[in-house]
Scaffold this motif. Structure first.
Motif, PDB file in Angstrom:
ATOM      1  N   ALA A 171       4.052 -31.360 -31.042  1.00 43.54           N
ATOM      2  CA  ALA A 171       5.216 -31.900 -30.334  1.00 43.54           C
ATOM      3  C   ALA A 171       4.989 -31.915 -28.830  1.00 43.54           C
ATOM      4  O   ALA A 171       5.407 -32.848 -28.136  1.00 43.54           O
ATOM      5  CB  ALA A 171       6.457 -31.081 -30.674  1.00 43.54           C
ATOM      6  N   GLY A 172       4.318 -30.880 -28.315  1.00 43.86           N
ATOM      7  CA  GLY A 172       4.066 -30.820 -26.875  1.00 43.86           C
ATOM      8  C   GLY A 172       3.157 -31.929 -26.398  1.00 43.86           C
ATOM      9  O   GLY A 172       3.397 -32.547 -25.354  1.00 43.86           O
ATOM     10  N   ILE A 180      15.576 -26.966 -19.943  1.00 42.89           N
ATOM     11  CA  ILE A 180      14.213 -27.264 -19.486  1.00 42.89           C
ATOM     12  C   ILE A 180      13.789 -26.284 -18.401  1.00 42.89           C
ATOM     13  O   ILE A 180      12.700 -25.697 -18.455  1.00 42.89           O
ATOM     14  CB  ILE A 180      14.125 -28.714 -18.967  1.00 42.89           C
ATOM     15  N   ASP A 181      14.641 -26.094 -17.402  1.00 36.76           N
ATOM     16  CA  ASP A 181      14.296 -25.201 -16.295  1.00 36.76           C
ATOM     17  C   ASP A 181      14.113 -23.764 -16.769  1.00 36.76           C
ATOM     18  O   ASP A 181      13.231 -23.042 -16.281  1.00 36.76           O
ATOM     19  CB  ASP A 181      15.371 -25.261 -15.211  1.00 36.76           C
ATOM     20  N   GLU A 182      14.923 -23.353 -17.730  1.00 37.07           N
ATOM     21  CA  GLU A 182      14.824 -21.973 -18.217  1.00 37.07           C
ATOM     22  C   GLU A 182      13.471 -21.710 -18.864  1.00 37.07           C
ATOM     23  O   GLU A 182      12.820 -20.692 -18.584  1.00 37.07           O
ATOM     24  CB  GLU A 182      15.961 -21.696 -19.206  1.00 37.07           C
ATOM     25  N   VAL A 203      11.640 -29.138 -28.368  1.00 33.29           N
ATOM     26  CA  VAL A 203      10.516 -28.512 -27.668  1.00 33.29           C
ATOM     27  C   VAL A 203      11.004 -27.267 -26.931  1.00 33.29           C
ATOM     28  O   VAL A 203      10.358 -26.211 -26.966  1.00 33.29           O
ATOM     29  CB  VAL A 203       9.852 -29.510 -26.692  1.00 33.29           C
ATOM     30  N   CYS A 204      12.155 -27.363 -26.276  1.00 34.79           N
ATOM     31  CA  CYS A 204      12.722 -26.190 -25.592  1.00 34.79           C
ATOM     32  C   CYS A 204      13.006 -25.065 -26.584  1.00 34.79           C
ATOM     33  O   CYS A 204      12.761 -23.885 -26.297  1.00 34.79           O
ATOM     34  CB  CYS A 204      14.007 -26.578 -24.863  1.00 34.79           C
ATOM     35  N   ALA A 256       4.455 -27.631 -21.746  1.00 32.47           N
ATOM     36  CA  ALA A 256       5.104 -27.403 -20.453  1.00 32.47           C
ATOM     37  C   ALA A 256       4.940 -28.614 -19.543  1.00 32.47           C
ATOM     38  O   ALA A 256       5.880 -29.026 -18.852  1.00 32.47           O
ATOM     39  CB  ALA A 256       4.525 -26.153 -19.789  1.00 32.47           C
ATOM     40  N   HIS A 257       3.745 -29.199 -19.550  1.00 33.66           N
ATOM     41  CA  HIS A 257       3.505 -30.382 -18.728  1.00 33.66           C
ATOM     42  C   HIS A 257       4.427 -31.525 -19.141  1.00 33.66           C
ATOM     43  O   HIS A 257       4.992 -32.231 -18.286  1.00 33.66           O
ATOM     44  CB  HIS A 257       2.040 -30.809 -18.864  1.00 33.66           C
TER      45      HIS A 257
END
Length: 422
Positions: A318-319, A66-68, A346-347, A367-368
């Motif tokens: 998906a987002g 997620i962070d990447e 999602v990633c 992203a949100h």
């Protein structure tokens, strides 16, 4: 020019033919629209580097992924004031709040602070509103509605719906047409104009007003009619989700934010609030029911199962659904295996789209969703340097105000930073 943003390619993670097909389809999309039926692709369930009994990666690995992708999106997909417009830029602020930077002739500035200070931005079209207080000659401010332009505000109250999650207190100064106003002027103008909504679309109105008013709030509109938060919820529930923008996910996010704030303030789930809660839970169940075998959320939103080979549609659908799930579910629910699989897919889509232009609405809603998931499951984090000259207000300063009070000193509830969307 305004529809997509690009990044310096890091590595190619999908085949050349798929990239070319996806890039062509990206250019045809204009953001939130009707569901598109696409070829179904079946893949194996997501497994990743197994570290748990259910074959999923460890929590540390999920957090790392997620962070990447969030760091890459924040640092490498930088928008600028010359080529991009408010519709794209404020979607970025939805995900990254006041820390979201845009390039202004080579200088990085906070997008939110830039517009509040009266800076120019294509599509940020604000104007003086109606006279709100004759004694003080205080006027409201309003954002022009420019549906379909993909540069200006596309939905009624969309701008404040997003900005209200950036911890802006009611006395936050904003410059409009060279004159000093406050967020309070913006909020009261929305209340004054609530009866003028051309599509009776109150998703973003709910996001905005429940950030500053308790859910028991009642007021008089400009035509003298009486309105309250519950009435907005009731109208939103009347709409068919399948016929709404982005599969109804924006309506669901607005309803969920209102419900969450209602419950946090001690409100009961009865009447219209019970109907709201039922709709939210029903939609969560549909997201799980229509999840694809590979773990991805359906490309047909909450209507039926579907797995699109088009990366643009995959990220957009998906987002948006992930964003809704992250707002509506608690920490324990978000750690269920089916949700983890959806997060990992999602990633994966973020990684696969690194080399290509991405439509801004799809990108930043996804992203949100990941930002919200990360906050609830692993805790909040910051992005980039602190760029605002004025520190973000404390949550209590941005809390809903009782309708009988003219002060923000005794909030009815606390605004949660994880609760806003579109």
């Amino acid at each position: 020019m305004f529809a997509s943003i690009s990044a310096t390619p890091v590595r190619i993670l999908v085949s050349t033919s798929l990239l070319l097909a996806s890039a062509a389809l990206f250019s045809q999309l204009s953001g939130c629209g009707k569901t598109i039926d696409a070829p179904v692709v079946t893949t194996n369930p997501t497994s990743g580097g197994s570290g748990t009994e259910d074959g999923l990666p460890t929590d540390d690995e999920i957090r790392r992924q997620i962070d990447e992708v969030l760091d890459f999106t924040y640092e490498r997909r930088r928008l600028n004031l010359q080529d991009h417009a408010a519709w794209q830029i404020l979607h970025g602020a939805l995900a990254y709040k006041r820390q979201f930077l845009v390039s202004d002739n080579g200088n990085d500035v906070s997008a939110v602070d830039h517009v509040l200070k009266g800076g120019k931005m294509t599509g940020w079209n604000m104007t003086r509103g109606d006279l709100l207080d004759e004694a003080t000659q205080r006027y409201g401010v309003k954002a022009l509605l420019e549906s379909g332009t993909k540069t200006g505000q596309g939905h009624t109250d969309q701008w404040l719906g997003y900005l209200s999650d950036c911890q802006l207190p009611l006395d936050e100064v904003m410059i409009v047409e060279g004159k000093e106003h406050t967020v309070r002027d913006y909020v009261e103008q929305i209340e004054h104009d609530v009866h003028l909504n051309p599509y009776r679309e109150y998703s973003w109105t709910l996001m905005a007003l429940t950030a500053y008013r308790p859910t028991s709030y009642e007021w008089k509109a400009g035509d003298g009619s009486t309105w309250n938060i519950g009435k907005l919820v009731e109208i939103e529930l009347e709409h068919n989700l399948d016929q709404s923008p982005c599969g109804g996910t924006h309506r669901l996010v607005g309803l969920t934010i209102a419900r969450n704030r209602h419950v946090e303030a001690g409100g009961k789930l009865e009447g219209v609030w019970k109907a709201c809660d039922d709709k939210i839970n029903e939609s969560i169940a549909k997201a799980k029911q229509f999840q694809n075998p590979d773990g991805s959320l359906s490309s047909n939103y909450l209507q039926r199962i579907g797995n699109s080979a088009d990366l643009a549609q995959a990220m957009g659908s998906a987002g948006h659904v992930m964003e809704f799930l992250a707002v509506s579910m608690d920490k324990d629910q978000l750690q269920e295996p089916w949700v983890k699989r959806a997060v990992l897919k999602v990633c994966e889509t973020f990684r696969n789209t690194k080399p290509v232009d991405v439509e801004c609405g799809a990108l930043f809603h996804a992203a949100h969703g990941l930002v919200l998931y990360r906050q609830k499951v692993f805790g909040p984090r910051s992005f980039g340097p602190e760029t605002s000259e004025k520190p973000a207000a404390a949550a209590a300063d941005n809390a809903p105000v009782d309708e009988k009070s003219t002060s923000t000193e005794t909030p009815a509830a606390v605004v949660k930073s994880e609760e806003v969307a579109e």
